[in-house]
Design a protein around this motif. Structure first.
Motif, mmCIF file in Angstrom:
data_model
loop_
_atom_site.group_PDB
_atom_site.id
_atom_site.type_symbol
_atom_site.label_atom_id
_atom_site.label_comp_id
_atom_site.label_asym_id
_atom_site.label_seq_id
_atom_site.Cartn_x
_atom_site.Cartn_y
_atom_site.Cartn_z
ATOM 1 N N ALA A 125 0.864 -1.175 0.000
ATOM 2 C CA ALA A 125 0.000 0.000 0.000
ATOM 3 C C ALA A 125 0.903 1.229 0.000
ATOM 4 N N GLN A 126 0.589 2.209 -0.833
ATOM 5 C CA GLN A 126 1.417 3.406 -0.987
ATOM 6 C C GLN A 126 0.911 4.603 -0.187
ATOM 7 N N GLY A 127 -0.151 4.406 0.574
ATOM 8 C CA GLY A 127 -0.751 5.523 1.303
ATOM 9 C C GLY A 127 -2.046 5.929 0.640
ATOM 10 N N GLN A 128 -2.641 6.994 1.136
ATOM 11 C CA GLN A 128 -3.926 7.453 0.609
ATOM 12 C C GLN A 128 -3.754 8.753 -0.169
ATOM 13 N N TRP A 129 -4.432 8.801 -1.327
ATOM 14 C CA TRP A 129 -4.309 9.932 -2.240
ATOM 15 C C TRP A 129 -5.667 10.257 -2.831
ATOM 16 N N VAL A 183 -10.721 10.196 -1.287
ATOM 17 C CA VAL A 183 -9.339 9.841 -0.946
ATOM 18 C C VAL A 183 -9.323 8.347 -0.701
ATOM 19 N N GLU A 184 -8.452 7.643 -1.423
ATOM 20 C CA GLU A 184 -8.389 6.180 -1.337
ATOM 21 C C GLU A 184 -6.950 5.711 -1.213
ATOM 22 N N THR A 185 -6.807 4.494 -0.719
ATOM 23 C CA THR A 185 -5.494 3.856 -0.681
ATOM 24 C C THR A 185 -5.071 3.521 -2.110
ATOM 25 N N VAL A 186 -3.818 3.788 -2.405
ATOM 26 C CA VAL A 186 -3.221 3.421 -3.691
ATOM 27 C C VAL A 186 -2.293 2.242 -3.428
ATOM 28 N N TYR A 187 -2.411 1.217 -4.265
ATOM 29 C CA TYR A 187 -1.619 -0.006 -4.115
ATOM 30 C C TYR A 187 -0.704 -0.206 -5.312
ATOM 31 N N THR A 188 0.474 -0.759 -5.057
ATOM 32 C CA THR A 188 1.304 -1.276 -6.140
ATOM 33 C C THR A 188 0.880 -2.720 -6.331
ATOM 34 N N VAL A 189 0.452 -3.055 -7.542
ATOM 35 C CA VAL A 189 -0.032 -4.393 -7.866
ATOM 36 C C VAL A 189 0.878 -4.979 -8.943
ATOM 37 N N ALA A 190 1.330 -6.217 -8.729
ATOM 38 C CA ALA A 190 2.201 -6.905 -9.690
ATOM 39 C C ALA A 190 1.388 -7.921 -10.488
ATOM 40 N N PHE A 191 1.590 -7.906 -11.804
ATOM 41 C CA PHE A 191 0.921 -8.832 -12.711
ATOM 42 C C PHE A 191 1.975 -9.637 -13.461
ATOM 43 N N PRO A 192 1.766 -10.945 -13.619
ATOM 44 C CA PRO A 192 2.685 -11.714 -14.454
ATOM 45 C C PRO A 192 2.608 -11.196 -15.895
ATOM 46 N N GLU A 252 7.478 -9.552 -14.077
ATOM 47 C CA GLU A 252 6.237 -8.971 -13.584
ATOM 48 C C GLU A 252 6.140 -7.519 -14.026
ATOM 49 N N VAL A 253 4.923 -7.052 -14.185
ATOM 50 C CA VAL A 253 4.634 -5.659 -14.500
ATOM 51 C C VAL A 253 3.929 -5.086 -13.274
ATOM 52 N N THR A 254 4.417 -3.959 -12.751
ATOM 53 C CA THR A 254 3.759 -3.356 -11.591
ATOM 54 C C THR A 254 3.026 -2.085 -12.017
ATOM 55 N N VAL A 255 1.844 -1.901 -11.425
ATOM 56 C CA VAL A 255 0.995 -0.753 -11.724
ATOM 57 C C VAL A 255 0.455 -0.233 -10.398
ATOM 58 N N ASP A 256 0.423 1.083 -10.226
ATOM 59 C CA ASP A 256 -0.168 1.685 -9.035
ATOM 60 C C ASP A 256 -1.646 1.944 -9.314
ATOM 61 N N LEU A 257 -2.508 1.399 -8.442
ATOM 62 C CA LEU A 257 -3.950 1.447 -8.661
ATOM 63 C C LEU A 257 -4.697 1.862 -7.399
ATOM 64 N N TRP A 258 -5.710 2.712 -7.568
ATOM 65 C CA TRP A 258 -6.551 3.117 -6.448
ATOM 66 C C TRP A 258 -7.431 1.950 -6.022
ATOM 67 N N GLU A 259 -7.814 1.960 -4.742
ATOM 68 C CA GLU A 259 -8.578 0.861 -4.150
ATOM 69 C C GLU A 259 -9.889 0.577 -4.881
#
Length: 97
Positions: free
Chosen positions: A40-44, A59-68, A79-86
């Protein structure tokens, strides 16, 4: 007071398959795919609300999510990582069982 993050590191999540009329920071190439929460990257403030001109964006938590890479592109061992809101995410089907 900030709300607790809905997802934890290591948890599998699926990106919702929404196709909104306006702006979204959820890339089309990850929608409908399942990945793993890295952290989790915090709330933005939600970028979609800001782009829509909403004066008080959610305002939501932003996550770094890894995809194969293989799941996204059909090949690759990385893996490809993308930052995504909750609100872009939901619990993966295998996590719901």
């Amino acid at each position: 007071m900030p709300e607790a993050a809905a997802f934890a590191a290591g948890q599998r999540v699926r990106v919702r398959t929404v196709d909104p009329d306006g702006h979204t920071r959820a890339p089309r190439y990850v929608r409908g795919h399942t990945g793993r929460i890295v952290e989790a990257q915090g709330q933005w403030p939600l970028a979609d609300d800001r782009a829509a001109g909403i004066a008080d964006p959610r305002v939501e938590t932003v996550y770094t999510v890894a995809f194969p890479a293989r799941e996204l592109w059909g090949e690759g061992t990385h893996e490809v990582t993308v930052d995504l809101w909750e609100s872009y995410l939901e619990q993966a089907a295998e996590e719901r069982a």
